[in-house]
Structures are given as structure tokens and as C-alpha cells.
Design an enzyme around this catalytic site. Structure first.
Site, mmCIF file in Angstrom:
data_model
loop_
_atom_site.group_PDB
_atom_site.id
_atom_site.type_symbol
_atom_site.label_atom_id
_atom_site.label_comp_id
_atom_site.label_asym_id
_atom_site.label_seq_id
_atom_site.Cartn_x
_atom_site.Cartn_y
_atom_site.Cartn_z
ATOM 1 N N GLY A 189 0.793 -1.219 0.000
ATOM 2 C CA GLY A 189 0.000 0.000 0.000
ATOM 3 C C GLY A 189 0.831 1.277 0.000
ATOM 4 N N VAL A 224 2.508 -2.032 4.285
ATOM 5 C CA VAL A 224 2.926 -0.679 3.925
ATOM 6 C C VAL A 224 4.144 -0.738 3.015
ATOM 7 C CG1 VAL A 224 3.633 1.553 4.859
ATOM 8 C CG2 VAL A 224 2.190 0.055 6.222
ATOM 9 N N CYS A 225 4.097 0.023 1.923
ATOM 10 C CA CYS A 225 5.139 -0.126 0.911
ATOM 11 C C CYS A 225 6.521 0.308 1.370
ATOM 12 C CB CYS A 225 4.769 0.662 -0.344
ATOM 13 S SG CYS A 225 6.110 0.702 -1.527
ATOM 14 N N PHE A 226 6.628 1.458 2.056
ATOM 15 C CA PHE A 226 7.971 1.979 2.315
ATOM 16 C C PHE A 226 8.625 1.326 3.533
ATOM 17 C CE2 PHE A 226 6.731 4.966 -0.770
ATOM 18 C CZ PHE A 226 7.885 5.549 -1.258
ATOM 19 N N ASP A 227 8.138 0.171 3.919
ATOM 20 C CA ASP A 227 8.588 -0.449 5.159
ATOM 21 C C ASP A 227 10.016 -0.976 5.100
ATOM 22 O OD1 ASP A 227 8.002 -1.284 7.813
ATOM 23 O OD2 ASP A 227 8.021 -3.324 7.065
#
Length: 277
Positions: free
Chosen positions: A81, A148-151
Site C-alpha cells: 500500500g 505498507v510499501c515503504f517499510d
């Protein structure tokens, strides 16, 4: 002479339109109607996009998406996401058979992302590619813990001062590579983390803390904040330099515009596409 690619600056558009245009460009390129293309765009309203394989019911708090009056769309690419708000979004459409494109996904990703690398440098940031060193790190990449994408940085993710600074996703269809991603100017972490489901509040806190340590937006690293226009200029120059190409601006024709609108309506505005998993 450097190769001429097409450059489209769509400005801010709705979520369904944004994904439809990326898909249409892929189709047109596969049919030989257009040269390789790079597109920049923004989002109106701010939007949560989810990866092709994500399960909405299990991972996303749709009531929070509605409460914050965000757009919502499923991407044709994988990944997790992303809240598209204070960012420049880019997409690259190029044939898998292009002489500059390596065969493997990760290597092609590295080549395309060289354009991003040069863009960050043009903004005065010391960016570099993260390559996982250990077997443990490589294994961790295969099993993302979070929606979460930037994890976490993945192979050849762009990093500044040890933190991930751009999130990208790639798909290959009809002999064409579509890579698109977010170049974050600013990030509202509270808002982002409100959009996902967690087993407990403690887990959310832990993940949000970890996220703060791993991800960063451009304006957190600069004395002078970057405007969208400045970012757009820097990354246009970055792609030209990184890929050794010349970008020539292009406006969609009326019939192309119609085709995009029709795809936006039939696919990316439909619940069947957005909620089907």
C-alpha cells in the site's frame, strides 16, 4: 545522438485515470503505436493505492480511507500500500526487448532506477542503491512483514542516509515493462498508518517506529523544501542522464484520451477490480 523517448506530464489526476493511462501506455507501446515513454503525475484527491495481490478485507481499513476522503485504487503492479499525497509519481514504459533492458526484473529495475538516482543527485541528495548483503537480508525481502510499501528496502531500492527514499513496482505484460513509483516530497506517517489493519495497537506502534527509521521524504533531508515543479525538472533531467535518452513532451490525442477514460471507467473505477481479492 541519444534515443528519443516520449515524456508526458499529466499533472494531478484521479486514481482510476492514473492507473488507466499507465495501462494504456503499456498497450500502445506493445502495439508499436508509441515509443518508450516516461510519465510524471500527481493525485487528486490524495489516494491509497494497493498492490495487485493485496487483500482489501484483510489488510486495509476502508472506513479510514473514506473518513479521510481519500481515493482508492488497485494497481496493475505488485507491491504494497502507498499513500499518494505529497509526491511526484513516475512511470516508465519500455519494451522488454529494448537493447538497454536486462532480462531479469531486478537488473531492469536497477537500470530504470538509475534515472531516479540521477534525479536525487540533481536535488543535491547523496542517493545510492541498497543491495542486500547477507542471506538473511535476502530472505527477509521475500517475506515482507507489512502491508505498507515503504517499510523496507528491496533489491536496488534507492536509499539516502540509510533510509528508503523511493518506492517502485514493476509488471511485465505483452512484452512490455511498466515500472511506476513514488518519489516522496513529504510524508504524513500518522495518516498512512491509520489506513491499515493491525492485530494490536502495540504492533502498529512497533511498525510505525520501524518505518520512521527506514523511510524518509526528500524535504526531511533538505534545508530548502522542494516544490513539485522543481522535483519534476530534476527527475526529467535525471532520467535523460541516467538512461542516456532525450525526453520530448507529448500531449494525448483526443482518441487516446477517450480510450484512457473508457479503461478508467470499465476497470479502475469498478469494485470488481478494486475489491476482488
Amino acid at each position: 545522438m541519444s534515443e528519443v523517448w516520449r515524456f508526458i506530464d499529466s499533472k494531478k489526476q484521479g486514481p482510476a485515470y492514473n492507473m488507466a493511462l499507465d495501462e494504456a501506455l503499456l498497450n500502445w507501446h506493445s502495439e508499436g503505436k508509441i515509443p518508450p515513454t516516461i510519465r510524471f503525475y500527481g493525485w487528486e484527491p490524495a489516494t491509497l493505492s494497493i498492490g495487485y495481490f493485496q487483500r482489501v478485507a484483510k489488510e486495509i481499513r476502508m472506513e479510514a480511507v473514506r473518513e479521510k476522503q481519500l481515493g482508492f485504487v488497485r494497481r496493475p503492479t505488485g507491491g504494497r500500500g502507498v499513500l499518494h499525497e505529497h509526491e511526484l509519481t513516475y512511470s516508465v514504459i519500455v519494451s522488454e526487448a529494448h537493447p538497454a533492458m536486462p532480462k531479469t526484473v531486478t537488473e531492469a529495475y536497477r537500470v530504470i532506477s538509475t534515472g531516479l538516482l540521477e534525479g536525487f543527485k540533481a536535488l543535491g541528495l547523496n542517493a545510492y542503491f541498497a543491495v542486500p548483503d547477507s542471506e538473511k537480508e535476502r530472505e527477509a525481502l521475500k517475506k515482507p512483514r507489512s502491508a505498507v510499501c515503504f517499510d523496507a528496502p528491496s533489491y536496488y531500492e534507492l536509499v539516502v542516509e540509510g533510509k528508503k527514499i523511493a518506492g517502485s513496482a514493476q509488471t511485465r505484460q505483452k512484452g512490455v515493462i511498466l515500472q511506476h513509483g513514488s518519489i516522496l516530497l513529504d510524508i504524513d506517517e500518522e495518516k498512512l498508518f491509520d489506513l491499515f489493519q493491525y492485530r494490536s495497537d502495540r504492533l502498529r506502534e512497533r511498525m510505525q517506529r520501524a518505518f520512521s527509521q527506514k523511510a524518509v521524504a526528500i524535504n526531511a533531508l533538505r534545508k530548502e523544501p522542494v516544490t513539485l515543479d522543481e522535483a519534476s525538472r530534476a527527475f526529467k533531467q535525471g532520467f535523460e542522464k541516467g538512461l542516456g535518452i532525450q525526453l520530448v513532451p507529448y500531449q494525448l490525442s483526443e482518441s487516446e484520451e477517450k480510450e484512457v477514460q473508457s479503461l478508467a471507467k470499465s476497470r479502475y473505477e469498478s469494485d470488481e477490480w478494486n475489491f476482488r481479492r
